[in-house]
Scaffold this active site. Structure first.
Site, PDB file in Angstrom:
ATOM      1  CG  ASP A  46      38.338  43.311  54.815  1.00  0.00           C
ATOM      2  OD1 ASP A  46      38.840  44.223  54.144  1.00  0.00           O
ATOM      3  OD2 ASP A  46      38.057  43.429  56.020  1.00  0.00           O
TER       4      ASP A  46
ATOM      5  CG  ASN B 282      34.762  49.458  48.624  1.00  0.00           C
ATOM      6  OD1 ASN B 282      34.546  48.323  48.211  1.00  0.00           O
ATOM      7  ND2 ASN B 282      35.183  49.681  49.859  1.00  0.00           N
TER       8      ASN B 282
HETATM    9  C1  FPP Z   1      38.833  44.875  50.447  1.00  0.00           C
HETATM   10  O1  FPP Z   1      40.150  44.973  50.958  1.00  0.00           O
HETATM   11  C2  FPP Z   1      38.886  44.545  49.030  1.00  0.00           C
HETATM   12  C3  FPP Z   1      38.350  45.274  48.031  1.00  0.00           C
HETATM   13  C4  FPP Z   1      37.590  46.516  48.262  1.00  0.00           C
HETATM   14  C5  FPP Z   1      38.516  44.885  46.626  1.00  0.00           C
HETATM   15  C6  FPP Z   1      38.358  43.434  46.367  1.00  0.00           C
HETATM   16  C7  FPP Z   1      39.016  43.094  45.111  1.00  0.00           C
HETATM   17  C8  FPP Z   1      39.682  41.946  44.887  1.00  0.00           C
HETATM   18  C9  FPP Z   1      39.772  40.875  45.865  1.00  0.00           C
HETATM   19  C10 FPP Z   1      40.347  41.712  43.575  1.00  0.00           C
HETATM   20  C11 FPP Z   1      39.529  40.890  42.614  1.00  0.00           C
HETATM   21  C12 FPP Z   1      38.317  41.624  42.164  1.00  0.00           C
HETATM   22  C13 FPP Z   1      37.735  41.500  40.960  1.00  0.00           C
HETATM   23  C14 FPP Z   1      36.549  42.299  40.685  1.00  0.00           C
HETATM   24  C15 FPP Z   1      38.213  40.614  39.909  1.00  0.00           C
HETATM   25  P1  FPP Z   1      40.642  46.368  51.460  1.00  0.00           P
HETATM   26  O2  FPP Z   1      41.214  47.111  50.309  1.00  0.00           O
HETATM   27  O3  FPP Z   1      39.531  47.066  52.156  1.00  0.00           O
HETATM   28  O4  FPP Z   1      41.761  45.964  52.465  1.00  0.00           O
HETATM   29  P2  FPP Z   1      42.090  46.706  53.826  1.00  0.00           P
HETATM   30  O5  FPP Z   1      40.850  46.632  54.673  1.00  0.00           O
HETATM   31  O6  FPP Z   1      43.212  45.891  54.383  1.00  0.00           O
HETATM   32  O7  FPP Z   1      42.487  48.103  53.489  1.00  0.00           O
END
Ligand code: FPP
Length: 254
Positions: A32, A80
């Site tokens: 996250d 998501n």
């Molecule tokens: C949450 O951070 C992250 C995600 C929903 C995506 C996770 C993906 C990766 C770590 C990249 C690698 C993945 C693969 C499948 C190879 P957020 O976007 O919710 O962050 P925020 O809460 O700060 O907005």
């Protein structure tokens, strides 16, 4: 038997020895903070997801080096889908992007790729990339890298309840034959041990519909950095903290 101990070399050159029985077998991570990491730098959210992919690569390598048996990473939750279409589209391309560059290394390192989640609604290219990785590593016997993709824990429990209820309705199962093991066997994670350690960076202290059944006795470790900044050192710190926890599973020490 000091020679049987895992030696973990820390950055400050202090060696921390963790007895094998105090190492977590299954680590689950809520990756996250990609978006906030990017915002802090005035970058688009996509840059945060790319940096998150690099953090994932580092973490897979570190976990594999440390002999972790299962690493489950939360890559995309059922919630998501509520993000803007452009971000969802970008996130759906990450598995193929990641596996295009990293699958050869995973194959070479004997890593077995698995997926926990629903195929329903995933774009065909995402399914193909994940299935290729699953198929090419199906006979590997090393660390299991389990992508929680299009995963939601409540939906997973509903799926299990429906499957078990169908067997009851069909007369092939008695209600009093339903037990915890049976429910575990109907979850996406069937066959995997429950996580011993859950890691969540980003400062949020919640489970966000992740492995609610499976985390019943997991140790939780929250760290106040964003996922793209997660390094081997953070993984080591989490494992070291885990090794010092007193896990009683509801019992008492006599
Ligand atoms: C949450 O951070 C992250 C995600 C929903 C995506 C996770 C993906 C990766 C770590 C990249 C690698 C993945 C693969 C499948 C190879 P957020 O976007 O919710 O962050 P925020 O809460 O700060 O907005």
């Amino acid at each position: 038997m000091p020679f049987a101990w895992k030696k973990i070399l820390k950055k400050n050159n202090k060696t921390v020895k963790i007895p094998p029985e105090r190492m977590p077998k299954h680590i689950a991570i809520i990756m996250d903070g990609n978006g906030r990491w990017a915002a802090q730098r005035g970058l688009p959210r996509t840059a945060g997801h790319h940096a998150g992919m690099a953090a994932l690569r580092r973490t897979i390598r570190a976990a594999n080096d440390l002999g972790i048996k299962v690493l489950t990473v939360y890559a995309f939750s059922t919630e998501n889908w509520n993000r803007p279409a452009a971000e969802v589209d970008f996130l759906m391309r990450l598995p193929s992007e990641f596996l295009r560059t990293d699958l050869p290394e995973l194959v070479a390192k004997n890593v077995k790729v698995m997926m926990s989640g629903s195929y329903e609604g995933l774009p065909q290219h995402t399914i193909e990339a994940v299935n290729e990785a699953i198929n090419k590593t199906a006979n590997n016997t090393g660390m299991i890298l389990n992508f929680a993709l299009n995963y939601g824990s409540r939906a997973e429990i509903v799926k299990a309840v429906r499957e078990i209820s169908q067997a009851v309705a069909a007369g092939s199962l008695q209600v009093d034959e339903i037990n915890e093991e049976m429910i575990s066997n109907h979850l996406y994670t069937a066959g995997l041990p429950d996580p011993d350690l859950l890691i969540r960076p980003s400062g949020e202290i919640r489970l966000s519909n992740f492995l609610l059944w499976q985390l019943a006795y997991a140790e939780l470790w929250f760290v106040d950095i964003y996922w793209p900044d997660f390094t081997r050192e953070h993984l080591l710190a989490a494992i070291e903290a885990f090794s010092q926890r007193d896990r009683r599973f509801g019992a008492i020490k006599l």
